[in-house]
Structure formats: structure tokens, C-alpha cells
Enzyme design. Sequence first.
Site, PDB file in Angstrom:
ATOM      1  N   GLU A   1      48.435  37.169  46.597  1.00  0.00           N
ATOM      2  CA  GLU A   1      49.485  37.818  47.626  1.00  0.00           C
ATOM      3  C   GLU A   1      49.904  36.699  48.436  1.00  0.00           C
ATOM      4  O   GLU A   1      51.232  36.468  48.693  1.00  0.00           O
ATOM      5  CB  GLU A   1      48.913  38.853  48.356  1.00  0.00           C
ATOM      6  CG  GLU A   1      48.577  39.872  47.566  1.00  0.00           C
ATOM      7  CD  GLU A   1      47.926  41.330  48.139  1.00  0.00           C
ATOM      8  OE1 GLU A   1      48.443  41.881  48.982  1.00  0.00           O
ATOM      9  OE2 GLU A   1      46.762  41.517  48.039  1.00  0.00           O
TER      10      GLU A   1
ATOM     11  N   GLU B   1      39.024  39.166  46.218  1.00  0.00           N
ATOM     12  CA  GLU B   1      39.717  40.133  46.732  1.00  0.00           C
ATOM     13  C   GLU B   1      38.843  40.601  47.977  1.00  0.00           C
ATOM     14  O   GLU B   1      37.555  41.129  47.749  1.00  0.00           O
ATOM     15  CB  GLU B   1      39.987  41.343  45.658  1.00  0.00           C
ATOM     16  CG  GLU B   1      40.707  40.881  44.764  1.00  0.00           C
ATOM     17  CD  GLU B   1      41.255  42.215  43.632  1.00  0.00           C
ATOM     18  OE1 GLU B   1      40.456  43.123  43.508  1.00  0.00           O
ATOM     19  OE2 GLU B   1      42.239  42.095  43.080  1.00  0.00           O
TER      20      GLU B   1
ATOM     21  N   HIS C   1      48.664  46.164  49.020  1.00  0.00           N
ATOM     22  CA  HIS C   1      48.188  45.392  48.161  1.00  0.00           C
ATOM     23  C   HIS C   1      48.760  45.753  46.830  1.00  0.00           C
ATOM     24  O   HIS C   1      49.395  44.911  46.063  1.00  0.00           O
ATOM     25  CB  HIS C   1      46.916  45.420  47.993  1.00  0.00           C
ATOM     26  CG  HIS C   1      46.062  44.829  46.842  1.00  0.00           C
ATOM     27  ND1 HIS C   1      46.058  43.281  46.477  1.00  0.00           N
ATOM     28  CD2 HIS C   1      45.522  45.205  45.648  1.00  0.00           C
ATOM     29  CE1 HIS C   1      45.476  43.079  45.424  1.00  0.00           C
ATOM     30  NE2 HIS C   1      45.082  44.196  44.787  1.00  0.00           N
TER      31      HIS C   1
ATOM     32  N   LYS D   1      37.286  40.811  35.964  1.00  0.00           N
ATOM     33  CA  LYS D   1      36.442  41.266  37.095  1.00  0.00           C
ATOM     34  C   LYS D   1      35.042  41.177  36.829  1.00  0.00           C
ATOM     35  O   LYS D   1      34.249  41.314  38.047  1.00  0.00           O
ATOM     36  CB  LYS D   1      36.860  42.565  37.399  1.00  0.00           C
ATOM     37  CG  LYS D   1      38.191  42.894  37.641  1.00  0.00           C
ATOM     38  CD  LYS D   1      38.971  42.583  39.084  1.00  0.00           C
ATOM     39  CE  LYS D   1      40.278  42.873  39.194  1.00  0.00           C
ATOM     40  NZ  LYS D   1      40.520  42.506  40.658  1.00  0.00           N
TER      41      LYS D   1
ATOM     42  N   THR E   1      30.793  39.860  41.284  1.00  0.00           N
ATOM     43  CA  THR E   1      31.139  40.368  42.230  1.00  0.00           C
ATOM     44  C   THR E   1      30.064  40.309  43.359  1.00  0.00           C
ATOM     45  O   THR E   1      29.099  40.309  43.273  1.00  0.00           O
ATOM     46  CB  THR E   1      31.266  42.009  42.151  1.00  0.00           C
ATOM     47  OG1 THR E   1      31.934  42.104  40.896  1.00  0.00           O
ATOM     48  CG2 THR E   1      31.838  42.956  43.039  1.00  0.00           C
TER      49      THR E   1
ATOM     50  N   GLN F   1      43.040  38.701  33.537  1.00  0.00           N
ATOM     51  CA  GLN F   1      43.787  39.934  34.222  1.00  0.00           C
ATOM     52  C   GLN F   1      44.986  40.249  33.502  1.00  0.00           C
ATOM     53  O   GLN F   1      45.306  41.437  33.051  1.00  0.00           O
ATOM     54  CB  GLN F   1      43.580  40.180  35.550  1.00  0.00           C
ATOM     55  CG  GLN F   1      43.965  41.351  36.076  1.00  0.00           C
ATOM     56  CD  GLN F   1      43.880  41.594  37.726  1.00  0.00           C
ATOM     57  OE1 GLN F   1      43.481  40.561  38.289  1.00  0.00           O
ATOM     58  NE2 GLN F   1      44.381  42.963  38.355  1.00  0.00           N
TER      59      GLN F   1
HETATM   60 CA    CA Z   1      39.207  45.011  43.350  1.00  0.00          CA
END
Ligand code: CA
Length: 438
Positions: free
Chosen positions: A384, A210, A145, A264, A268, A251
Site C-alpha cells: 500500500e 502485514e 486496506h 502466507k 507468521t 499471492q
Molecule cells: Ca493478513
Amino acid sequence: MTELNETHDPALISWVESANAAGSDFPLQNLPFGVFRRRGSGEAFRGGVAIGDQTLDLAAAQAAGAFGGEAAKAAAACSEPTLNAFMARGPAAWSALRLALSRALRAESSVAGALKSCLVAQSEAEFAVPAKIGDYTDFYTSIYHATNIGKLFRPDNPLMPNYQWIPIGYHGRSSSIGISGTDFHRPLGQTRAPDAAEPGFGPCQRLDYELEVGIFIGTGNAPGERIPMDSAEAHVFGLCLLNDWSARDIQAWEYQPLGPFLSKSFATTVSPWIVTLEALAPYRTAWTRPADHPQPLPYLESATNRDRGAFDVELEVLLETETIRREKQPPARLSLGNFLHAYWTVAQMVAHHTVNGCNLNAGDFFGSGTMSGPDAGSEGALIEITRGGKQPVTLDNGETRTFLEDGDAIIMRGWCGKAGATRIGFGEVRSRVLRALS
Ligand code: CA
């Protein structure tokens, strides 16, 4: 808690029939902990343990006289709305309660009759974040990553020189950690297009997830006191699934020089059940560092860590779009990977976090960092998979995505399985993106 004992015996079956079904995430050999209440009841949240499709109410089981000794004290500590007090009791207490639960829930248990009324169907329960998380630290332990994302953010310098020496992390935000099922609004923020002179403001256009493993600290350490490698895992209560939602456009503009901030901290999401390290004992595996890479400094090195510092946990990400939900199609798989590809282990994260004297507390939480593996199809984030949004992914139903759209739900699952051991699972973490609030 890496030794095998009677609680791992694959021959054990439970009087809770659903726990014995092939493919159950929660057989008798798992026994993960969480906090729950009957959905919509207004009851207090309290500790429970998953068994098949049921939750055993630990305080009720304790009141029914199911446990004695240290296990009884541990179960009593689970009557609170978070598991912090139970976590703080330490590995001997966790293990004593696990053993007592294993015996009480076995087919031949003498207390089955008394415990039947202590079960609540998981389908009729709601769950909460299982600990009061004082501090949350997000690591970055997949070198795949780190390299993939580094190429996108810094094509000339993808992997920073410290990466192979330090378990890199940053201090995250605990207030916005929510339990599976907590939907959230697309964040607003400041972004700057690569060719623009000045930033703009508006809803995030590059919303991503993520895939991470969450790590709950059980017992902490005093300020100034280091936790060495050989005792690091005794401070770890267990693991769960973690979705570290990420606003890539926010970000990219904000992350230098001090790292992620508002990209972020808007949401979460964690899974409800914490699988203990003891439950994971059959799935420990060697941790290796390629010979041509830097080897860890002595404070990050131990023979036990080399021998079995890694965890063999399969990790899957699924996408459920509005169309998939409306047409009742199965969610689309985005990736399948494994926690054993982490460049640094859980023990190394604990040892490094405390090496400067930083104190941890019961209920503190670590993220592993996005778990991407070496192979195509194992990337743990859309940025990704889509090469920074340049190569859309096409789902089985023909829909395409570069980043997430409103209404998309991300589902993460984890499980362990191998010959000679009982398959155990983590359940799932699921959450949905709602439209931005203007
Ligand atoms: Ca993270």
C-alpha cells in the site's frame, strides 16, 4: 471484562521499580501473559506475567503462596508450557488472577519479599508462542486496506460487494506461527509476471509484511453452538501484535479462486505478551458504521458493540535494514495507525466465525487483517505504501524500498494511552528476512 475496577487505578504503583517508569509498556495496570524460560537454560517454558522489565514466574509465585482461591488454581494452570489450560478456565479465572497479581505486585504488598525470587529479567528470558494454536483464521477488517489492495489486484472492482456485510476471513496455517525473534528465509514459489504467458519459479521478489492485531480465543464453544454478540468477548482472552508476512508475487498468481495459500503460510510472527481484554478496558471506544454504508445483520449487532466494541490501540511499524543495524541508527518508521479503524470488531469476528456452528477452542487465534487507516502514513503494508511497488519509500538515511530485502527486520509496536488512564503497551514483534535457500 469491559468494566473498570481497582486494577485500572492510575494511582497504583509497584514494588518492581521499572514498572513505574514513564513510558513502560508493562506497568501494574497491564499485566499481560506469556510463556518464557531463562535464555539458553533448557528449562521448561512456563507461564509468566510482564511487570516492568521483569517477568513474574507464575508457578513459582503460586508455590511461594502468593495467591489463594480461584487465583491460586488459575496460577497453577499457568505452570504448563502453553497457556491453553489457563485460557480454558474462563473470564472469572483470568480476572481473579489479574486482581491477585495486581495486589501482590503493589508497592504495599505483603508478599513482595517472597516474590522477588520469582522474577526473571525479560532481557535474560526467551519466549515461545504463548498458546498451542489449533486453528488460525485471518480476517480482513480494515476497509482501507481492502480498498487499497483491491485497487491494485482488481482496478475495476476494488471492494467486493460482500465486504460491507461479512467479516471476510480465510483459514490460515498455524504450524508456521513463530514467536518474535524467529527469523525466516525468503520463500520460493511460483509467480507470473503480468506480461508473461507462463509462470516462473524462484525466490519471492515482492516480500511484504502485514501489520495486524492477533486475537487469542480463551474459551471455545461446542460444535453447532453459536456464540452471540452479547457473550462474544467473554470467549476472548486477549490481544497481541501479529506480522502476517506476505509474498505478493506468489499471492497475485495463486489467490484466485480460493484465496491465499503458500503466499502466507511460510511464516507468521507474534509478540510474546497477550494483553487481556480486562487490561484494555480503559481503551474501549465506540464502534461506528457510516450511515450510508450497509448496517450489520442482527446477528452482528449489539448495543454494547456500538457503545464500546472498538479498541483504541496505536500501532507502529518500523524497518531496520542491514545498514541501519550496522551503523546503529534508529529503525525507520514506515507507518503509524490505530486498531479503532477496523470495519468489524473482535466481537463481530467471533459471532460471525461461529454463526454456522463452527466450534472454537482455547488457544485458537485470529488475525485482524492488515490494519490500515484512512490517512496517508497509516498503511499497514508496503504494497500500500509503495502503491504496488511503483513508488519507492525513502528512509531517513537515504535508503529506498519497494518491497523487503534480505537482512531487513520489521518491528511492530502497539500501545494505548489517554488522559486519566495509565499508558499500557504490547511490547513488540520483530523478525528478520534471511536470504532464500536454493
Ligand atoms: Ca493478513
